[in-house]
Design a protein around this motif. Sequence first.
Motif, PDB file in Angstrom:
ATOM      1  N   LEU A 163       0.830  -1.205   0.000  1.00 60.60           N
ATOM      2  CA  LEU A 163       0.000   0.000   0.000  1.00 60.60           C
ATOM      3  C   LEU A 163       0.862   1.252   0.000  1.00 60.60           C
ATOM      4  N   GLU A 164       2.000   1.201   0.672  1.00 60.34           N
ATOM      5  CA  GLU A 164       2.907   2.345   0.679  1.00 60.34           C
ATOM      6  C   GLU A 164       3.421   2.635  -0.730  1.00 60.34           C
ATOM      7  N   ASP A 165       3.776   1.575  -1.455  1.00 59.33           N
ATOM      8  CA  ASP A 165       4.225   1.746  -2.844  1.00 59.33           C
ATOM      9  C   ASP A 165       3.109   2.341  -3.702  1.00 59.33           C
ATOM     10  N   HIS A 166       1.895   1.828  -3.511  1.00 57.72           N
ATOM     11  CA  HIS A 166       0.747   2.310  -4.285  1.00 57.72           C
ATOM     12  C   HIS A 166       0.490   3.782  -4.006  1.00 57.72           C
ATOM     13  N   ALA A 167       0.491   4.150  -2.730  1.00 56.01           N
ATOM     14  CA  ALA A 167       0.258   5.543  -2.351  1.00 56.01           C
ATOM     15  C   ALA A 167       1.353   6.457  -2.906  1.00 56.01           C
ATOM     16  N   ALA A 168       2.588   5.953  -2.911  1.00 58.91           N
ATOM     17  CA  ALA A 168       3.697   6.755  -3.435  1.00 58.91           C
ATOM     18  C   ALA A 168       3.543   7.004  -4.933  1.00 58.91           C
ATOM     19  N   LEU A 169       3.088   5.991  -5.656  1.00 58.19           N
ATOM     20  CA  LEU A 169       2.871   6.152  -7.098  1.00 58.19           C
ATOM     21  C   LEU A 169       1.789   7.193  -7.371  1.00 58.19           C
TER      22      LEU A 169
END
Length: 207
Positions: free
Chosen positions: A123-129
């Motif tokens: 989710l952190e990767d998704h939010a960063a994108l």
Amino acid sequence: MSPGGPDADEMRARILDTAESLLRRHGLEKLNVIDIARAMNMSHGNVYRHVPSKAALRTAVIHRWLDRVSDETNTVASKHAPADERLVEWLRTLAVIKQRKVTEDAELLAAAVKVVQESPEILEDHAALLGGQLAAILADGMKDKTLPGVGNPDAMARTILDATTRFHHPDMVARGGSPAVQMAGLEMVISLIMSGLKAKSQAVRQY
């Protein structure tokens, strides 16, 4: 590209396609490598060559599922259009995608909730994108002067995502009423956001 080259990439994609299909039919808890291998008419050892564990398999399926969201929003972010137009379209697109996930892809959404609890970095990767796409649009708005009140694009991107959370957080979307009602609410929030981003610099000049 994976170390095994394009053929390995293609095989891994096929494995994830099969896993996603089985997950939709049977749920996350019943997803296992043996059933995937059987569905693909191959040995489970061959599946493990491309996905090293059941946990890695679950993570890869959900990561790819979320990547489809950011791929779709990135199409909007990358358009050759004024930044203010892209910002509005990007926010609407994200809301529509999340509504679709809630109403049409409930099994994958339920799986994503469980997998993210085990691997929050997904989710952190998704939010960063998503945040990066939004910040890029805002930075463009400063350059093309369609969004003169941005200030700090990264900080403003976080603020806008926070302000629109109820329209793209799955739990809130699920409890937020009909899509039409939610989109009407989003339009009001977008109007406030755009008014601020377009008028802020003018207000500053008055003092």
